[in-house]
Write a protein that holds these residues in place. Sequence first.
Motif, mmCIF file in Angstrom:
data_model
loop_
_atom_site.group_PDB
_atom_site.id
_atom_site.type_symbol
_atom_site.label_atom_id
_atom_site.label_comp_id
_atom_site.label_asym_id
_atom_site.label_seq_id
_atom_site.Cartn_x
_atom_site.Cartn_y
_atom_site.Cartn_z
ATOM 1 N N VAL A 1 -16.166 56.043 -21.256
ATOM 2 C CA VAL A 1 -15.853 54.830 -22.006
ATOM 3 C C VAL A 1 -15.881 53.614 -21.086
ATOM 4 O O VAL A 1 -15.813 53.737 -19.861
ATOM 5 C CB VAL A 1 -14.471 54.936 -22.689
ATOM 6 C CG1 VAL A 1 -14.455 56.056 -23.704
ATOM 7 C CG2 VAL A 1 -13.366 55.126 -21.651
ATOM 8 N N ALA A 2 -15.977 52.438 -21.726
ATOM 9 C CA ALA A 2 -15.913 51.158 -21.017
ATOM 10 C C ALA A 2 -14.643 50.446 -21.445
ATOM 11 O O ALA A 2 -14.436 50.191 -22.639
ATOM 12 C CB ALA A 2 -17.147 50.316 -21.335
ATOM 13 N N GLN A 3 -13.798 50.115 -20.483
ATOM 14 C CA GLN A 3 -12.508 49.514 -20.769
ATOM 15 C C GLN A 3 -12.415 48.143 -20.123
ATOM 16 O O GLN A 3 -13.031 47.880 -19.086
ATOM 17 C CB GLN A 3 -11.370 50.404 -20.251
ATOM 18 C CG GLN A 3 -11.346 51.796 -20.871
ATOM 19 C CD GLN A 3 -10.274 52.674 -20.264
ATOM 20 O OE1 GLN A 3 -10.243 52.897 -19.061
ATOM 21 N NE2 GLN A 3 -9.386 53.206 -21.107
ATOM 22 N N SER A 4 -11.611 47.287 -20.726
ATOM 23 C CA SER A 4 -11.348 45.966 -20.147
ATOM 24 C C SER A 4 -10.024 45.473 -20.689
ATOM 25 O O SER A 4 -9.571 45.897 -21.761
ATOM 26 C CB SER A 4 -12.471 44.981 -20.483
ATOM 27 O OG SER A 4 -12.652 44.876 -21.884
ATOM 28 N N TRP B 1 0.316 29.990 -19.304
ATOM 29 C CA TRP B 1 -0.120 31.395 -19.473
ATOM 30 C C TRP B 1 -0.963 31.788 -18.260
ATOM 31 O O TRP B 1 -1.850 31.043 -17.832
ATOM 32 C CB TRP B 1 -0.921 31.546 -20.752
ATOM 33 C CG TRP B 1 -1.394 32.948 -21.041
ATOM 34 C CD1 TRP B 1 -0.755 33.894 -21.761
ATOM 35 C CD2 TRP B 1 -2.623 33.547 -20.602
ATOM 36 N NE1 TRP B 1 -1.482 35.066 -21.816
ATOM 37 C CE2 TRP B 1 -2.651 34.868 -21.101
ATOM 38 C CE3 TRP B 1 -3.684 33.094 -19.829
ATOM 39 C CZ2 TRP B 1 -3.703 35.745 -20.861
ATOM 40 C CZ3 TRP B 1 -4.747 33.963 -19.585
ATOM 41 C CH2 TRP B 1 -4.748 35.274 -20.103
ATOM 42 N N LYS B 2 -0.695 32.973 -17.721
ATOM 43 C CA LYS B 2 -1.373 33.388 -16.488
ATOM 44 C C LYS B 2 -1.664 34.886 -16.538
ATOM 45 O O LYS B 2 -0.755 35.683 -16.792
ATOM 46 C CB LYS B 2 -0.498 33.080 -15.280
ATOM 47 C CG LYS B 2 -1.223 33.024 -13.957
ATOM 48 C CD LYS B 2 -0.297 32.488 -12.868
ATOM 49 C CE LYS B 2 -1.044 32.273 -11.562
ATOM 50 N NZ LYS B 2 -0.137 31.722 -10.515
ATOM 51 N N ALA B 3 -2.929 35.272 -16.304
ATOM 52 C CA ALA B 3 -3.293 36.696 -16.308
ATOM 53 C C ALA B 3 -4.605 36.884 -15.545
ATOM 54 O O ALA B 3 -5.289 35.919 -15.190
ATOM 55 C CB ALA B 3 -3.418 37.218 -17.732
ATOM 56 N N THR B 4 -4.938 38.146 -15.327
ATOM 57 C CA THR B 4 -6.133 38.509 -14.559
ATOM 58 C C THR B 4 -6.992 39.476 -15.365
ATOM 59 O O THR B 4 -6.483 40.435 -15.957
ATOM 60 C CB THR B 4 -5.723 39.178 -13.231
ATOM 61 O OG1 THR B 4 -4.963 38.247 -12.454
ATOM 62 C CG2 THR B 4 -6.957 39.600 -12.431
ATOM 63 N N LEU B 5 -8.294 39.240 -15.374
ATOM 64 C CA LEU B 5 -9.228 40.122 -16.070
ATOM 65 C C LEU B 5 -9.546 41.345 -15.216
ATOM 66 O O LEU B 5 -9.745 41.230 -13.998
ATOM 67 C CB LEU B 5 -10.532 39.380 -16.370
ATOM 68 C CG LEU B 5 -11.690 40.226 -16.912
ATOM 69 C CD1 LEU B 5 -11.395 40.705 -18.325
ATOM 70 C CD2 LEU B 5 -12.999 39.456 -16.850
ATOM 71 N N TYR B 6 -9.571 42.512 -15.846
ATOM 72 C CA TYR B 6 -10.120 43.701 -15.202
ATOM 73 C C TYR B 6 -11.101 44.357 -16.168
ATOM 74 O O TYR B 6 -11.008 44.215 -17.393
ATOM 75 C CB TYR B 6 -9.019 44.693 -14.799
ATOM 76 C CG TYR B 6 -8.520 45.560 -15.928
ATOM 77 C CD1 TYR B 6 -9.093 46.806 -16.199
ATOM 78 C CD2 TYR B 6 -7.473 45.141 -16.737
ATOM 79 C CE1 TYR B 6 -8.640 47.598 -17.243
ATOM 80 C CE2 TYR B 6 -7.007 45.929 -17.782
ATOM 81 C CZ TYR B 6 -7.597 47.156 -18.028
ATOM 82 O OH TYR B 6 -7.154 47.938 -19.068
ATOM 83 N N ALA B 7 -12.074 45.057 -15.626
ATOM 84 C CA ALA B 7 -13.019 45.841 -16.432
ATOM 85 C C ALA B 7 -13.361 47.091 -15.649
ATOM 86 O O ALA B 7 -13.473 47.045 -14.412
ATOM 87 C CB ALA B 7 -14.272 45.036 -16.760
ATOM 88 N N GLN B 8 -13.522 48.191 -16.348
ATOM 89 C CA GLN B 8 -13.766 49.442 -15.647
ATOM 90 C C GLN B 8 -14.566 50.409 -16.518
ATOM 91 O O GLN B 8 -14.651 50.279 -17.734
ATOM 92 C CB GLN B 8 -12.451 50.093 -15.231
ATOM 93 C CG GLN B 8 -11.569 50.524 -16.387
ATOM 94 C CD GLN B 8 -10.194 50.990 -15.944
ATOM 95 O OE1 GLN B 8 -9.690 50.582 -14.900
ATOM 96 N NE2 GLN B 8 -9.574 51.840 -16.744
ATOM 97 N N LEU B 9 -15.154 51.369 -15.848
ATOM 98 C CA LEU B 9 -15.859 52.476 -16.490
ATOM 99 C C LEU B 9 -15.111 53.754 -16.149
ATOM 100 O O LEU B 9 -14.763 53.976 -14.982
ATOM 101 C CB LEU B 9 -17.310 52.554 -16.009
ATOM 102 C CG LEU B 9 -18.179 51.347 -16.359
ATOM 103 C CD1 LEU B 9 -19.466 51.369 -15.543
ATOM 104 C CD2 LEU B 9 -18.494 51.318 -17.844
#
Length: 558
Positions: A134-137, A209-217
């Motif tokens: 799967v591809a997650q983010s 508002w403060k956050a960080t993007l992540y993406a993974q396989l």
Amino acid sequence: MNFIRYGLIAAIAAVSIMLIHQWTQFKDEKHAQVAVERSNQTIVDTPTYNVPEATESSHNGDVPVDRGDQQAVTLPAKLEQSRYTKVNTDVFNVVIDQHGGDIVSVSLIGHKETQGKDGKPFVLLERTAQRTYVAQSGLIGLDGTDTANGRPMFNSAKSTYSLADKDTLHVDLTYTQQGVKITKRFTFNRNQYTIGVDYLINNQSSQEWKATLYAQLKRDNSEDPGANSSGMGMKPFLGVATRTNEDKYLKFTFKKLREEEFSAKVDNGWIAIVQHYFISAWVPPKDGAFYYSTYVTKNNMNIIRFKGESATVAPGQQGKISASFYAGPKDQDTLGALAPGLDLTVDYGWLWMVAQPLFKVLVWIHNIVGNWGWSIIFLTVLIKALFFKLSAASYKSMGRMRKFSPKMQQIKEQYGDDRQKQSQAMMELYKKEKINPLGGCLPILIQMPVFISLYWVLMESVELRHAPWMFWIQDLSAMDPYYILPVLMVGTMWFQQTLNPPPPDPTQAKIMKMMPFMFGIFFLWFPAGLVLYWVVNNTLSIAQQWYITKKIESGEIT
């Protein structure tokens, strides 16, 4: 007696070929059955309340958790009846899990599991009982939606979307977080395997508002369903790949990931999972540095991910955090345009410097003739023309050896066991008549780099997957189902040997006679396109060598 012996050899060979054919047919039927079973698998739900441990080093959960303050996410008490959003375009069918907004299924319409009009779309990504890929983010950090307490449950206006006659389709998943509306938008375009993934932040709260993007396989250790059964020992790569600021292309098998983790800060990079013919990849924005890492979870899931730097949206303002996701065939032009070095995932092995030009010429020819089989034939003619003079010199040397073989036999009989004088007389004859005793090996040595490179081109290039030639050859990337081309290869190789002078050593002569049949056994499993190249090359070589030999024997060439 010789007749009986040769008859027994022929019978054993025929039975062996029939056994190989039955074994191959059984394996193909089994592969087709597995393909049907895969396409009929239903998506397996992951636990809605996934609570990983609080640190990444635990290797327990899917979500990367930043150390420090975490804000809990309140999930709905009950799930909606359907938590999956289905998207149909002209190139693939995609399923998105509203829990987290993960892409949990991608099936490629233009690439079938098995060849034929009844073949079902090839399943690249899936989350079934048989395979997890799967591809997650998500968003992590101070105000992230993905935290140690769980992942968000998005809402979707519809359960099914279709590109239909549109050129662009937006699929929005929405989530509200204490006065901040977060829209996870997936953008699909006609004739494209790239999906735009944007987080649209509408901060109507009174706080920053403060956050960080992540993406993974994420993928398990199951076998590559797209691997071709043709070939002897050259197995396509299966694993993760990326690039760094120092290395244009890095790849790691899943076994290597268990032995050593990878981490790096990379500018203008990408992450991918690579298999035979197909690839999935996350590509972050070109501006800014991203942190890349790999690890294996406690339940043996292989993960490769990137994380960006923290993004901030002021009160009353809007912001966007973006990335691109690709899931499709390993098309070099498309991948190269998507990100630098991503086209290197089309891996032609250590002879890539030969294979890459061969592929370019092959594509150029195909654009003219429109058939990959004929393209291979015309490519073989071009290669033969390129090495024509070098091959001619070798054939002249062999022709002279054939012409003066009676003199060589006379020298051998004259000096008997005196090896020193025999060798000296042979060398004088070679020098006088311009004979190169190693000339016969030269054509094969010249062909081997091209042969190996073309092997990888045929094995790795998705353009030749299920590509027909004519008659019984309906897949040039697979072995000849009736072994006609391997038999023709043996015949042409044997006939070419009759044009060569017999080796002086009896043992060597017997080995040379067996060579075509030994090669033929290996060629039974080779892709039909590669055997076609070898047959055409042998045929052209026979014509050239026969012509030169006749000219030498008639005295027209000295």
